[in-house]
Write a protein that holds these residues in place. Sequence first.
Motif, PDB file in Angstrom:
ATOM      1  N   LEU A 195      15.313 -17.837 -12.569  1.00  0.00           N
ATOM      2  CA  LEU A 195      14.058 -17.719 -11.855  1.00  0.00           C
ATOM      3  C   LEU A 195      13.992 -16.373 -11.152  1.00  0.00           C
ATOM      4  N   GLY A 196      12.878 -15.691 -11.292  1.00  0.00           N
ATOM      5  CA  GLY A 196      12.733 -14.423 -10.584  1.00  0.00           C
ATOM      6  C   GLY A 196      11.402 -13.779 -10.904  1.00  0.00           C
ATOM      7  N   PRO A 197      11.039 -12.764 -10.138  1.00  0.00           N
ATOM      8  CA  PRO A 197       9.777 -12.077 -10.404  1.00  0.00           C
ATOM      9  C   PRO A 197       9.874 -11.280 -11.700  1.00  0.00           C
ATOM     10  N   SER A 198       8.751 -10.816 -12.223  1.00  0.00           N
ATOM     11  CA  SER A 198       8.809 -10.087 -13.487  1.00  0.00           C
ATOM     12  C   SER A 198       9.568  -8.786 -13.282  1.00  0.00           C
ATOM     13  N   GLY A 199      10.374  -8.424 -14.280  1.00  0.00           N
ATOM     14  CA  GLY A 199      11.171  -7.211 -14.192  1.00  0.00           C
ATOM     15  C   GLY A 199      12.500  -7.408 -13.492  1.00  0.00           C
ATOM     16  N   CYS A 200      12.879  -8.670 -13.219  1.00  0.00           N
ATOM     17  CA  CYS A 200      14.140  -8.883 -12.507  1.00  0.00           C
ATOM     18  C   CYS A 200      15.320  -8.929 -13.465  1.00  0.00           C
ATOM     19  N   GLY A 201      15.053  -8.909 -14.780  1.00  0.00           N
ATOM     20  CA  GLY A 201      16.152  -8.905 -15.744  1.00  0.00           C
ATOM     21  C   GLY A 201      16.444 -10.255 -16.352  1.00  0.00           C
ATOM     22  N   LYS A 202      15.644 -11.263 -15.999  1.00  0.00           N
ATOM     23  CA  LYS A 202      15.954 -12.616 -16.491  1.00  0.00           C
ATOM     24  C   LYS A 202      15.771 -12.750 -17.992  1.00  0.00           C
ATOM     25  N   THR A 203      14.701 -12.124 -18.528  1.00  0.00           N
ATOM     26  CA  THR A 203      14.476 -12.219 -19.971  1.00  0.00           C
ATOM     27  C   THR A 203      15.535 -11.438 -20.746  1.00  0.00           C
ATOM     28  N   THR A 204      15.916 -10.267 -20.219  1.00  0.00           N
ATOM     29  CA  THR A 204      16.976  -9.488 -20.871  1.00  0.00           C
ATOM     30  C   THR A 204      18.267 -10.298 -20.908  1.00  0.00           C
ATOM     31  N   LEU A 205      18.550 -11.000 -19.810  1.00  0.00           N
ATOM     32  CA  LEU A 205      19.762 -11.818 -19.746  1.00  0.00           C
ATOM     33  C   LEU A 205      19.710 -12.914 -20.811  1.00  0.00           C
ATOM     34  N   LEU A 206      18.530 -13.549 -20.926  1.00  0.00           N
ATOM     35  CA  LEU A 206      18.369 -14.614 -21.920  1.00  0.00           C
ATOM     36  C   LEU A 206      18.549 -14.053 -23.331  1.00  0.00           C
ATOM     37  N   ILE A 265      19.432 -23.713 -10.405  1.00  0.00           N
ATOM     38  CA  ILE A 265      18.550 -22.556 -10.460  1.00  0.00           C
ATOM     39  C   ILE A 265      19.358 -21.294 -10.191  1.00  0.00           C
ATOM     40  N   VAL A 266      19.127 -20.278 -11.000  1.00  0.00           N
ATOM     41  CA  VAL A 266      19.695 -18.964 -10.718  1.00  0.00           C
ATOM     42  C   VAL A 266      18.528 -18.084 -10.278  1.00  0.00           C
ATOM     43  N   VAL A 267      18.518 -17.672  -8.999  1.00  0.00           N
ATOM     44  CA  VAL A 267      17.435 -16.813  -8.525  1.00  0.00           C
ATOM     45  C   VAL A 267      17.848 -15.371  -8.776  1.00  0.00           C
ATOM     46  N   MET A 268      17.008 -14.651  -9.507  1.00  0.00           N
ATOM     47  CA  MET A 268      17.350 -13.275  -9.852  1.00  0.00           C
ATOM     48  C   MET A 268      16.385 -12.286  -9.233  1.00  0.00           C
ATOM     49  N   SER A 269      16.922 -11.112  -8.907  1.00  0.00           N
ATOM     50  CA  SER A 269      16.060 -10.014  -8.476  1.00  0.00           C
ATOM     51  C   SER A 269      16.778  -8.709  -8.746  1.00  0.00           C
ATOM     52  N   ASN A 270      16.044  -7.725  -9.208  1.00  0.00           N
ATOM     53  CA  ASN A 270      16.617  -6.410  -9.499  1.00  0.00           C
ATOM     54  C   ASN A 270      17.894  -6.444 -10.329  1.00  0.00           C
ATOM     55  N   GLY A 271      17.907  -7.296 -11.364  1.00  0.00           N
ATOM     56  CA  GLY A 271      19.048  -7.318 -12.260  1.00  0.00           C
ATOM     57  C   GLY A 271      20.277  -8.016 -11.723  1.00  0.00           C
ATOM     58  N   ARG A 272      20.129  -8.744 -10.617  1.00  0.00           N
ATOM     59  CA  ARG A 272      21.281  -9.469 -10.072  1.00  0.00           C
ATOM     60  C   ARG A 272      20.942 -10.930  -9.836  1.00  0.00           C
ATOM     61  N   GLN A 331      21.223 -16.026  -5.975  1.00  0.00           N
ATOM     62  CA  GLN A 331      21.752 -17.311  -5.542  1.00  0.00           C
ATOM     63  C   GLN A 331      21.782 -18.261  -6.717  1.00  0.00           C
ATOM     64  N   VAL A 332      22.815 -19.130  -6.713  1.00  0.00           N
ATOM     65  CA  VAL A 332      22.919 -20.134  -7.762  1.00  0.00           C
ATOM     66  C   VAL A 332      23.128 -21.480  -7.101  1.00  0.00           C
ATOM     67  N   GLY A 333      22.350 -22.476  -7.505  1.00  0.00           N
ATOM     68  CA  GLY A 333      22.565 -23.800  -6.921  1.00  0.00           C
ATOM     69  C   GLY A 333      21.515 -24.779  -7.369  1.00  0.00           C
ATOM     70  N   PRO A 334      21.703 -26.049  -7.030  1.00  0.00           N
ATOM     71  CA  PRO A 334      20.699 -27.057  -7.352  1.00  0.00           C
ATOM     72  C   PRO A 334      19.397 -26.726  -6.619  1.00  0.00           C
ATOM     73  N   PRO A 335      18.248 -27.173  -7.121  1.00  0.00           N
ATOM     74  CA  PRO A 335      16.960 -26.789  -6.554  1.00  0.00           C
ATOM     75  C   PRO A 335      16.872 -27.035  -5.050  1.00  0.00           C
ATOM     76  N   GLN A 336      17.295 -28.229  -4.620  1.00  0.00           N
ATOM     77  CA  GLN A 336      17.153 -28.543  -3.194  1.00  0.00           C
ATOM     78  C   GLN A 336      18.000 -27.613  -2.340  1.00  0.00           C
ATOM     79  N   GLU A 337      19.180 -27.306  -2.827  1.00  0.00           N
ATOM     80  CA  GLU A 337      20.062 -26.442  -2.049  1.00  0.00           C
ATOM     81  C   GLU A 337      19.465 -25.040  -1.916  1.00  0.00           C
ATOM     82  N   VAL A 338      18.916 -24.530  -3.028  1.00  0.00           N
ATOM     83  CA  VAL A 338      18.319 -23.200  -2.989  1.00  0.00           C
ATOM     84  C   VAL A 338      17.140 -23.199  -2.021  1.00  0.00           C
TER      85      VAL A 338
END
Lengths: 266, 370, 319
Positions: B50-61, B219-226, B229-236
């Motif tokens: 999960l992250g805003p556009s350009g955070c690198g999530k699609t490249t990672l996938l 959920i893995v929250v991504m921003s700027n290629g990093r 945070q990683v954790g279950p939804p409620q924890e995040v």
Amino acid sequence: MSRLAGRLYLAWCALFVLAPIVVVCAAALNGGRTMLFPPEDPTLERFVEFFVSDPVWTRALQRSILIAVASAAIATLIAWPTAYGLWRRDTKLSKLLAASMAMPFALPPIVFGVGLGFLWAFSGLIGTIPAGILSHAALHGALPLATISIGLQSIDRAHLDAAATMGATERTAFRTIVLPQTIPYTLSGFFFALVLSFNEFIVMFFVSASAYATVTLQIFNSLRNGFTPTMAVGAIVFILTSVAVFSLVARFGDLPRLMGADPSRR
Amino acid sequence: MSSGEPGPGAPQGDPADLRLWDVRKTFPGGAVAVESVDLRFPAGELTALLGPSGCGKTTLLRMIAGLESPSFGRIELGGEDITDLPAHKRRFGMVFQNFALFPHLTVAENVAYSLAIEGVAKPKRRARAEELLDLVQLPGYGARRIGELSGGQRQRVAIARALAQEPSVFLLDEPMSALDAKLREEMQVELRLLQQRLGITTVVVTHDQREAMTMADRIVVMSNGRAEQVGPPQEVYQRPANRFVAGFIGKANFLSGTADRGEVLLATGARLSVAPAANFRDGAPVQVACRPEWTFLASEPGANTLAGRVAFVRDIGQVREIHVETPAGPQVCELPFSSPARPRLGDAVHLFLPPELIRVFPAQDRAEAA
Amino acid sequence: MTAARPQASGGRRPGFGAVQALLGLVLAALCVAPFAIVLVVSFGQVVEGASWRWALSLENYLRFFVGLEWPASTSFLYLQKLWWTLVYAGLAAVIAVAFAFPFTWLTTRQSRRIQTVWLVFLLSSLSLSEVFVVMGWDVLLSNRSGLPMVFRETGLTDWLQSVGWFDTLRDWGMATPRNVRFKTSVFATVLTMSYLVFPYAVILLYPALSRLDPAMLEAARTMGARPFTVIRTVVLPAARLPLTGAALLLFVYLLGAYVVVSVFADPARQTLTITIYESVRGATLNAPFGAAQAVILLLTAGGFLLASLRLSRLAEAKA
């Protein structure tokens, strides 16, 4: 008011484009040996001459067809790897190949014709049919190159990614995804090259070296040595061929898109 | 990882997991898409990137799928190094953003594409395609053309097609983005149920936090290629690891101040107590975050309250949003619809920020500093 | 555990490299070599009779620019040929684009189906050989039938004489004492040339005009612009670069026109293509000199072509 003016203008342009074509077609009906308009003593005798009885014209027609079909096939065959290279690998070499393929079509054909004349003279092939075929293939390769490139660009690259995630190698993806989706564009390019070869004059003028005549060469000869209505039949054949071929292209391919219209708009 | 929990890159967990070790991606132009990511995708779970556009999530996938090769690092599946394995050998089923269905093939031919490549016999292919179309609730659609399908149907076909090869990992790139809002919600639930039924390791890329929270085990929250945070939804949601996550997942009010003996001293002079006490060096600049639904109206000034004036009120169905202008900046407070309090525009109010629900972060995230 | 990795190679297949190498050879022989040969031959020397030999002489170019007898006397005969080449092509290209612009614009406003019909029609006439076009216009413009006859029969000739414009036409060489005469004239040459490239002009303008966002035009309409004002203030400025680019391309294309000029142009006002033919294959038989003329035509065309490429890049960058 302005809508009417627009229609009138379109009609006027259509008339302008049609005028000489109609004249040529009508001239074919002349009974006498001179090209007159309106035709005198209308007859279909010229058609018989052109297709059946006059060996000068029937042989020219056969050569024209042979050269057009063969050169268009070779042009398409050469255009494919060039277009594919340009699309798949954006390298300097790919660009150079595409540019050298486009060059003969973009520059004055008389220069290319003169050059080919020298080339075939040096290699001893001048005045042979294969030399004519290769010359036209080189001249018109730019056309299938352009249509195939447009076709390749229309393929969503995600399709190739999707195929890869499902186990397709580049070769398999080419066979199952790229080729089927670009067939209309390939055919369009083939037909463009075919029609233009059929109508081409100046390059053939130099490479045939008067050893043989295609229909256009034969017409040019007649044009100089006095008209005969038989050559107008040739013109009709050409026009009908072009209309038939481009209608086919329009039927099986997206002609507006090939001509550069925005594909998303209807 | 900036979260306090054990990093997912730590050498533990199921041996069948998909793991990324220090994966980086720099594009030929020099653009850094993924900076350095260590992640573990537990077998059989659904993980959302999960992250805003350009955070690198699609490249990672795409690197997981093998469509992009990492500039650095290692990708493992079940303890085996697959970094250099091309996409067509990994055969992770993938659903693309615009589905990438082949327009020249029928629905059944699309679904059975991977089987046709493998050389599976035609009757078997047809049977399998029917089976999969049943699974995604499109029975009898096999002979149709892709152009005849609606957006939702296309997505189902794309899912069926990706599952046809029984992939070890199932990847989805913004699978809902081509659907309208109502259909999106339905498909999220349906996809989650399907994934749970099949028990397949799944990675979904999305920019929609609601979608991520609906479907994901983690959920893995991504921003700027990093990975932030990683954790279950409620924890995040409850315990955002930093300011970026707090602002990106759900809404938050932010207040600037300095740490002072485990409490926070706001620029206005007010003090906020925090439970448990904030672990910062005295005088360090900090940011306080408190979610609108955890911000309450108080009848009178007291501990952990901020005085302010109502600047805007909006009733949006189940909640009422009160926008309050305070000396420390604008704050939003969400009251349940049933709440008897009905402050009006211009009213003087007091906002209460419960110490146990306040989160305190360093004033600058690493992501912001970069 | 981790290792530095090379940049993604995209899985290059060695097989395709071989294909490209072979392709390079074929294209070099068929598409590039002819131009190279023309260039090399242009430095050759003519020997007794019709033959010539390899050399590195500039005499052909010298002859082109200042004549054979230089420095005793100078002749600009071939520069004049070049001049007429440019004049015919320039006039015809501009006229064709000027007529094609409203035509294309009106066509692109129609439905896709009607556009397709127009495109088939245009492509058919576009592929029509120069030979046929010339043949058609030759009949249309010939003195015994066609337009001059129409002029006389409809009384247009008499009317022209009565208002005194007939004498002007005679001054321009477009009339005999009794009737108008179109062959041979600059008018007939330019007319037929513009006819030749009119469909090309439409095809070249078509992408730019068909991609114009209709919302932009509707916006102009809602702000009170009449249809003609919309064209003048919105469409024309947006199409300025494509229009110039199209005119340049057509110009380059027309530099190579041969049949039109050989039939319709006054012998004193013929172009380089005619003299190239005569040097290489025709009466004068001086292959190296023909090649030198071809090189000059090539350089002229190439220069304008590069300019039009620049322009289209500019247009793309703006879009």
